[in-house]
Design a protein around this motif. Structure first.
Motif, PDB file in Angstrom:
ATOM      1  N   TYR A 163       0.839  -1.194   0.000  1.00 53.00           N
ATOM      2  CA  TYR A 163       0.000   0.000   0.000  1.00 53.00           C
ATOM      3  C   TYR A 163       0.874   1.244   0.000  1.00 53.00           C
ATOM      4  O   TYR A 163       2.061   1.184   0.288  1.00 53.00           O
ATOM      5  CB  TYR A 163      -0.899   0.016   1.237  1.00 53.00           C
ATOM      6  N   SER A 164       0.264   2.379  -0.334  1.00 48.48           N
ATOM      7  CA  SER A 164       0.975   3.651  -0.263  1.00 48.48           C
ATOM      8  C   SER A 164       0.079   4.665   0.430  1.00 48.48           C
ATOM      9  O   SER A 164      -1.119   4.456   0.566  1.00 48.48           O
ATOM     10  CB  SER A 164       1.360   4.143  -1.659  1.00 48.48           C
ATOM     11  N   ILE A 165       0.688   5.749   0.861  1.00 44.66           N
ATOM     12  CA  ILE A 165      -0.063   6.861   1.442  1.00 44.66           C
ATOM     13  C   ILE A 165       0.122   8.048   0.502  1.00 44.66           C
ATOM     14  O   ILE A 165       1.244   8.499   0.277  1.00 44.66           O
ATOM     15  CB  ILE A 165       0.453   7.201   2.854  1.00 44.66           C
ATOM     16  N   LEU A 166      -0.981   8.523  -0.065  1.00 41.46           N
ATOM     17  CA  LEU A 166      -0.940   9.609  -1.036  1.00 41.46           C
ATOM     18  C   LEU A 166      -1.267  10.921  -0.348  1.00 41.46           C
ATOM     19  O   LEU A 166      -2.270  11.042   0.352  1.00 41.46           O
ATOM     20  CB  LEU A 166      -1.942   9.341  -2.156  1.00 41.46           C
ATOM     21  N   THR A 167      -0.392  11.918  -0.543  1.00 43.05           N
ATOM     22  CA  THR A 167      -0.624  13.242   0.028  1.00 43.05           C
ATOM     23  C   THR A 167      -0.471  14.308  -1.046  1.00 43.05           C
ATOM     24  O   THR A 167       0.162  14.074  -2.083  1.00 43.05           O
ATOM     25  CB  THR A 167       0.376  13.569   1.162  1.00 43.05           C
ATOM     26  N   VAL A 226       1.378  15.406  -6.391  1.00 41.94           N
ATOM     27  CA  VAL A 226       1.094  14.554  -5.242  1.00 41.94           C
ATOM     28  C   VAL A 226       2.337  13.757  -4.883  1.00 41.94           C
ATOM     29  O   VAL A 226       3.258  13.616  -5.691  1.00 41.94           O
ATOM     30  CB  VAL A 226      -0.091  13.596  -5.515  1.00 41.94           C
ATOM     31  N   LEU A 227       2.353  13.255  -3.656  1.00 41.90           N
ATOM     32  CA  LEU A 227       3.451  12.439  -3.166  1.00 41.90           C
ATOM     33  C   LEU A 227       2.882  11.104  -2.710  1.00 41.90           C
ATOM     34  O   LEU A 227       1.896  11.067  -1.970  1.00 41.90           O
ATOM     35  CB  LEU A 227       4.149  13.124  -1.992  1.00 41.90           C
ATOM     36  N   ALA A 228       3.490  10.020  -3.149  1.00 38.77           N
ATOM     37  CA  ALA A 228       3.075   8.682  -2.731  1.00 38.77           C
ATOM     38  C   ALA A 228       4.169   8.094  -1.860  1.00 38.77           C
ATOM     39  O   ALA A 228       5.278   7.831  -2.332  1.00 38.77           O
ATOM     40  CB  ALA A 228       2.820   7.802  -3.947  1.00 38.77           C
ATOM     41  N   ARG A 229       3.869   7.916  -0.586  1.00 35.38           N
ATOM     42  CA  ARG A 229       4.844   7.311   0.322  1.00 35.38           C
ATOM     43  C   ARG A 229       4.705   5.799   0.241  1.00 35.38           C
ATOM     44  O   ARG A 229       3.620   5.256   0.413  1.00 35.38           O
ATOM     45  CB  ARG A 229       4.607   7.783   1.750  1.00 35.38           C
TER      46      ARG A 229
END
Length: 70
Positions: free
Chosen positions: A25-29, A48-51
């Motif tokens: 999974y990723s965390i999108l900010t 956007v940034l995908a961690r």
């Protein structure tokens, strides 16, 4: 007490965001760090940034489509 403590540890590990990143999974900010929870939170050309588990991916929104709810 030890068994209950182990149970709490298992629970905490299961809800740990780092664990979810490791399984794909990723965390999108957005660039300000606000978590993107809906396509309403972004518009075309937004950055956007995908961690992910080992770093961050910089990206730009090209399009966003609603999923059909069945």
């Amino acid at each position: 007490h030890k068994q209950r403590l182990l149970g709490h540890n298992v629970y905490l590990e299961s809800v740990n965001p780092e664990r979810n990143l490791k399984i794909g999974y990723s965390i999108l900010t957005d660039v300000s760090g606000k978590i993107v929870k809906s396509i309403k939170d972004v518009k075309v050309k937004d950055k956007v940034l995908a961690r992910v588990s080992d770093g961050t991916i910089n990206a730009a929104v090209e399009h966003a489509n609603y999923h059909d709810k069945k």
